[in-house]
Structures are given as C-alpha cells and as structure tokens.
Design a protein around this motif. Sequence first.
Motif, PDB file in Angstrom:
ATOM      1  N   ALA A  85      44.219  26.119  33.402  1.00  0.00           N
ATOM      2  CA  ALA A  85      44.813  26.873  34.512  1.00  0.00           C
ATOM      3  C   ALA A  85      46.338  26.816  34.453  1.00  0.00           C
ATOM      4  CB  ALA A  85      44.312  26.316  35.836  1.00  0.00           C
ATOM      5  N   GLU A  86      46.860  25.616  34.290  1.00  0.00           N
ATOM      6  CA  GLU A  86      48.314  25.467  34.275  1.00  0.00           C
ATOM      7  C   GLU A  86      48.929  26.173  33.065  1.00  0.00           C
ATOM      8  OE1 GLU A  86      51.346  21.795  33.901  1.00  0.00           O
ATOM      9  OE2 GLU A  86      49.448  21.357  34.887  1.00  0.00           O
ATOM     10  N   LEU A  87      48.251  26.046  31.911  1.00  0.00           N
ATOM     11  CA  LEU A  87      48.802  26.614  30.682  1.00  0.00           C
ATOM     12  C   LEU A  87      48.821  28.137  30.736  1.00  0.00           C
ATOM     13  CD1 LEU A  87      46.913  24.202  28.273  1.00  0.00           C
ATOM     14  CD2 LEU A  87      49.318  24.066  28.964  1.00  0.00           C
ATOM     15  N   LEU A  88      47.798  28.712  31.354  1.00  0.00           N
ATOM     16  CA  LEU A  88      47.737  30.181  31.449  1.00  0.00           C
ATOM     17  C   LEU A  88      48.332  30.690  32.767  1.00  0.00           C
ATOM     18  CD1 LEU A  88      44.232  30.729  29.832  1.00  0.00           C
ATOM     19  CD2 LEU A  88      46.442  31.423  28.887  1.00  0.00           C
ATOM     20  N   GLN A  89      48.840  29.781  33.564  1.00  0.00           N
ATOM     21  CA  GLN A  89      49.544  30.111  34.819  1.00  0.00           C
ATOM     22  C   GLN A  89      48.651  30.885  35.781  1.00  0.00           C
ATOM     23  OE1 GLN A  89      52.680  32.067  32.519  1.00  0.00           O
ATOM     24  NE2 GLN A  89      54.110  30.591  33.359  1.00  0.00           N
ATOM     25  N   VAL A  90      47.415  30.417  35.901  1.00  0.00           N
ATOM     26  CA  VAL A  90      46.433  31.032  36.802  1.00  0.00           C
ATOM     27  C   VAL A  90      45.817  29.895  37.618  1.00  0.00           C
ATOM     28  CG1 VAL A  90      44.244  32.299  36.881  1.00  0.00           C
ATOM     29  CG2 VAL A  90      45.890  32.827  35.085  1.00  0.00           C
ATOM     30  N   PRO A  91      45.707  30.014  38.958  1.00  0.00           N
ATOM     31  CA  PRO A  91      45.033  28.950  39.711  1.00  0.00           C
ATOM     32  C   PRO A  91      43.608  28.738  39.178  1.00  0.00           C
ATOM     33  CG  PRO A  91      46.049  30.570  41.190  1.00  0.00           C
ATOM     34  CD  PRO A  91      46.156  31.125  39.805  1.00  0.00           C
ATOM     35  N   ALA A  92      43.175  27.479  39.090  1.00  0.00           N
ATOM     36  CA  ALA A  92      41.884  27.178  38.445  1.00  0.00           C
ATOM     37  C   ALA A  92      40.740  27.979  39.058  1.00  0.00           C
ATOM     38  CB  ALA A  92      41.603  25.678  38.539  1.00  0.00           C
ATOM     39  N   GLU A  93      40.771  28.166  40.374  1.00  0.00           N
ATOM     40  CA  GLU A  93      39.658  28.899  41.007  1.00  0.00           C
ATOM     41  C   GLU A  93      39.690  30.383  40.658  1.00  0.00           C
ATOM     42  OE1 GLU A  93      42.018  27.185  42.438  1.00  0.00           O
ATOM     43  OE2 GLU A  93      43.037  28.401  43.943  1.00  0.00           O
ATOM     44  N   GLN A  94      40.802  30.851  40.077  1.00  0.00           N
ATOM     45  CA  GLN A  94      40.886  32.258  39.666  1.00  0.00           C
ATOM     46  C   GLN A  94      40.808  32.419  38.153  1.00  0.00           C
ATOM     47  OE1 GLN A  94      44.132  32.904  43.027  1.00  0.00           O
ATOM     48  NE2 GLN A  94      44.126  34.631  41.613  1.00  0.00           N
ATOM     49  N   LEU A  95      40.401  31.356  37.452  1.00  0.00           N
ATOM     50  CA  LEU A  95      40.323  31.410  35.986  1.00  0.00           C
ATOM     51  C   LEU A  95      38.881  31.176  35.556  1.00  0.00           C
ATOM     52  CD1 LEU A  95      42.111  31.593  33.385  1.00  0.00           C
ATOM     53  CD2 LEU A  95      42.047  29.086  33.350  1.00  0.00           C
ATOM     54  N   LEU A 118      37.522  50.275  39.897  1.00  0.00           N
ATOM     55  CA  LEU A 118      38.257  49.015  40.080  1.00  0.00           C
ATOM     56  C   LEU A 118      38.693  48.852  41.537  1.00  0.00           C
ATOM     57  CD1 LEU A 118      40.614  49.131  36.979  1.00  0.00           C
ATOM     58  CD2 LEU A 118      39.241  47.149  37.635  1.00  0.00           C
ATOM     59  N   PRO A 119      38.902  47.621  42.002  1.00  0.00           N
ATOM     60  CA  PRO A 119      39.501  47.439  43.320  1.00  0.00           C
ATOM     61  C   PRO A 119      40.788  48.277  43.419  1.00  0.00           C
ATOM     62  CG  PRO A 119      38.814  45.323  42.445  1.00  0.00           C
ATOM     63  CD  PRO A 119      38.612  46.329  41.345  1.00  0.00           C
ATOM     64  N   GLY A 120      40.891  49.051  44.472  1.00  0.00           N
ATOM     65  CA  GLY A 120      42.073  49.898  44.660  1.00  0.00           C
ATOM     66  C   GLY A 120      41.946  51.266  44.009  1.00  0.00           C
ATOM     67  N   GLY A 121      40.928  51.450  43.152  1.00  0.00           N
ATOM     68  CA  GLY A 121      40.782  52.721  42.431  1.00  0.00           C
ATOM     69  C   GLY A 121      39.991  53.744  43.223  1.00  0.00           C
ATOM     70  N   GLU A 122      39.995  54.968  42.729  1.00  0.00           N
ATOM     71  CA  GLU A 122      39.273  56.057  43.403  1.00  0.00           C
ATOM     72  C   GLU A 122      37.997  56.429  42.686  1.00  0.00           C
ATOM     73  OE1 GLU A 122      42.592  58.633  43.239  1.00  0.00           O
ATOM     74  OE2 GLU A 122      43.379  57.961  45.173  1.00  0.00           O
ATOM     75  N   SER A 272      42.987  38.307  40.213  1.00  0.00           N
ATOM     76  CA  SER A 272      42.898  38.121  41.667  1.00  0.00           C
ATOM     77  C   SER A 272      41.435  37.907  42.062  1.00  0.00           C
ATOM     78  CB  SER A 272      43.425  39.365  42.371  1.00  0.00           C
ATOM     79  OG  SER A 272      42.546  40.449  42.119  1.00  0.00           O
ATOM     80  N   THR A 273      41.241  37.420  43.272  1.00  0.00           N
ATOM     81  CA  THR A 273      39.878  37.191  43.753  1.00  0.00           C
ATOM     82  C   THR A 273      39.079  38.500  43.750  1.00  0.00           C
ATOM     83  OG1 THR A 273      40.924  35.580  45.185  1.00  0.00           O
ATOM     84  CG2 THR A 273      38.617  36.052  45.621  1.00  0.00           C
ATOM     85  N   ALA A 274      39.718  39.591  44.176  1.00  0.00           N
ATOM     86  CA  ALA A 274      39.009  40.881  44.231  1.00  0.00           C
ATOM     87  C   ALA A 274      38.615  41.343  42.827  1.00  0.00           C
ATOM     88  CB  ALA A 274      39.895  41.928  44.899  1.00  0.00           C
ATOM     89  N   ASN A 275      39.540  41.218  41.871  1.00  0.00           N
ATOM     90  CA  ASN A 275      39.215  41.628  40.496  1.00  0.00           C
ATOM     91  C   ASN A 275      38.106  40.754  39.907  1.00  0.00           C
ATOM     92  OD1 ASN A 275      41.050  43.741  40.287  1.00  0.00           O
ATOM     93  ND2 ASN A 275      42.675  42.442  39.430  1.00  0.00           N
ATOM     94  N   LEU A 276      38.156  39.456  40.213  1.00  0.00           N
ATOM     95  CA  LEU A 276      37.133  38.558  39.654  1.00  0.00           C
ATOM     96  C   LEU A 276      35.753  38.864  40.234  1.00  0.00           C
ATOM     97  CD1 LEU A 276      38.869  35.076  39.396  1.00  0.00           C
ATOM     98  CD2 LEU A 276      38.459  36.759  37.606  1.00  0.00           C
ATOM     99  N   ALA A 277      35.718  39.236  41.510  1.00  0.00           N
ATOM    100  CA  ALA A 277      34.427  39.591  42.121  1.00  0.00           C
ATOM    101  C   ALA A 277      33.875  40.840  41.433  1.00  0.00           C
ATOM    102  CB  ALA A 277      34.603  39.826  43.615  1.00  0.00           C
TER     103      ALA A 277
END
Length: 428
Positions: A85-95, A118-122, A272-277
């Motif tokens: 997580a730290e090495l890829l600069q992503v919080p562990a719960e989002q990796l 995608l989240p946010g897409g049409e 992001s949480t939305a993208n991961l879902a």
Amino acid sequence: MPAPSAPTVPAVALDLDAARAEYQALLAEGLALDLTRGKPSGQQLDLSDALLTLVQPGEARAADGTDCRNYGGLVGLPELRAVFAELLQVPAEQLLACGNASLQVMYDVLAHAMFTTLPGGERPWAQESEVRFLCPVPGYDRHFTLAARFGVTLVPVALTGEGPDMDEVERLVAADPSIKGIWCVPKYSNPTGETYSEQTVRRLAAMPTAAPDFRLFWDNAYAVHHLTEDRVELLPVLQACAEAGHPDRAFVFGSTSKITYAGAGVAFFGSSTANLAWYSALASAQTIGPDKVNQLRHARFFPSTQSVLEHMERHRELLAPRFAAVHEVLEAELGPLGIASWTKPLGGYFVSLQVPAGCSSRVVRLAKEAGIALTPAGAAFPGGLDPQDSHIRLAPSFPSAAEVRAAMRGVAVCVRLAAAELAAQSAG
Ligand code: PMP
C-alpha cells in the motif's frame, strides 16, 4: 531530466569510408547480443529464490488463519496489501492483490469499461462512436497493443522530462468527450526514465475533462526501481485526485514482476471505493479468487515495506553497473560527435537513445546484421511509427555488464555509419 530531442547536424564531419570500415570490422566479430526487452537477469531472479520454499506442507495459512489452498478472498491477502500500500501510494483498504500480471488487470479494466458503465459514466465505452486515449510518447508498446485490441484510437502527446505536455493534455481532454483515458507510467517511465513532477500530477488530477468518465491509467510499474541513492518521489495520485474533487479519476496498477519473478509475481490494483466496487463485481464473475498461495509466499518474503526497499537495493547493485556501461560507452564513442543524445535514468529499466532524424530504423537494421538485437525502431510509438525515426529504446538489464559494453560499442559503430550515410546523402 528533459527528454532528449533528435540531434540533426553532426557536430563533427563523419568520414563515410572510415565508418564503413569500422562496421565491416564489427560484422567480423560475429556478436550475438540482445538489448530488446526489459527482462530481469538471471542474477536478479536468483535474489527471490526463497519464494520457492517459503510455503511448505502444513504452512499454508495466512495471518488471519485463512487456508490459502482453498477458494475465496477476491481482494487478496491483507498482509501483502498492507506492505505494498505504501509503496504504491494507495490506502491498503483500497488496494487489491490480484493475479500474476498487471497487464492482465489493465486489460480486464479496459474490457469491463467497454461493456459496463463506469462510476460517473453515462454508458459503456463500446456504445460510444469512438473511444480515444492519450498516449505520452515515447511510451510502452504493450499499452498501445492493449488499447488497439479494443479499437481505442491512440492520440500521442509529447513527454517533457517531467511527464506529458500538460498544456496539450488539458486542451485535448477539455474539448473532446471521446477522450476517455490516458496511459501514464508516472515513475521512471518506460522508456524515457522520467518521473511526473508534482505539478504534472496535480494538473492531471484537477483538469476539467469533457468525458465524465475520464480515467488516468496509472501504471506504476517502476515504483521502487531506483538506480541511484536518490529515491525519486512521486505525488500520490489517488490523494491528488480526491483533493481536486475527482476521487474516481485514477486506476493504479503495479506488480512485483521486476521485484520478484517476472510474470510469476503478484499484481495490484488500487482505486477509489466506487471504482473498486464496480471492478470487484465484474471480477467476481471471472474468478473465485486469486492465487493466494503465491500471495502467501510473497507476504512471507516481504514481511514489511522496508524489506521490499532493501530487496530493491540488491537489484540496484546488479542493474546500476549495466546502466553505467551504457552511459560510459555512449559518452566515449558518441559524445564528442554530437550525433546522439540519451537519457541517464535514475530508475526503471530503460535508456532512450536519440539518433539523427531518419536514422533509427537504419541503426536497428545495421545492429541486427551485426548480431545485436535492439527493440524495433518506432516500437515506443503507437502503430510502431516514430514520426522522426530517431528514437531507440535500450534495455540493458538482461545481459552482463561486459555484454552491455560490447553491444553498446557495436551500437555506436552503427550510429556513426547511419549518420555518415545521412550526411553523405544530404551533401550529395
Ligand atoms: N507496465 C510497464 C510500464 C512495464 O514496463 C511492464 C513490463 N515490461 C509491465 C507493465 C508488465 O507488468 P506485468 O508483468 O505485471 O504484467
């Protein structure tokens, strides 16, 4: 470090007959050397051989007691995600810790975006009349192949030495809703070696885009692959996107391919949480879970973030002399002539060599005939077409330092001949 541009006029007159004679002597050497792909050397792979014995019968349980030999755990082993997580600069719960190759995750994400909004897409991208991606050049040929596989049109944007030309990127994405993404190798880029500056990352995170579902395909393949003691820092992209009000903008990819075993390591996907879902719902139709036994051996091999950095120091000891060999030979053989320029990367796997415009395919052909395999000229550009025919990607990791030296001396002979031919043509 700015990306070198193609030198045009030789600073010193080149003698065509002498260059031809040199080349004949090179042919007579009967070399068989290969600088084509950025593969780790056998010595580098040996560094990770403890992986082969780290999970023995009766020892296949993860920290939380999960039996890694059984199905399940789509998100990957928590202890391994925490280390990277730290090495890829992503919080562990989002990796997520995934399968054996980040390219496959990139392929899956692009395929999913084609068929699922995608989240946010049409709408899914496949329902658009055209999907375009920006591709900073010179770039990674497999990104281009992957995009082409889905009919995505690639729009080249120049790299500047601190990431893509952001004025151009901002102009294009603001005006054109068919531009859905950009390929980024943000640290020690393949092949220019450059790292995106803080300003570049902030602008990518903040820029207005005509497409509501625009994404940064953030391939941080060389996050910890330093070649000097000067460990270059990259601004964390997920955080920058969230701060700029675009929390769903970045897809972060990485893997241990050039940390442990190439193609037999562990890939990671962060967002992001939305993208991961969105991703996890689709991935769960593809697999019941990743290879947790492989993840477990990696978690045992790397008990901490610090242990990864120490391991990368050992890679550096093997890689740095090879990169030094490239630089020293080019400096000695071509430096005084002013007919070539090249990068001196602080990390990653490649050196970008620029020869006079119109010469790179000739140099690669001459080298091939002399037994030196180079990456095809133009490979770092979409469609394999370098508009200037001047870029050559050098990959010195796999051969020994002595072989790199021999290969580079040969390459220098080929550059001198191609440049002398060009000068003779323009004179004639
Ligand atoms: N991205 C980049 C920029 C690379 O240079 C490479 C390896 N050459 C990869 C991805 C491949 O990574 P993986 O083995 O995880 O698919």
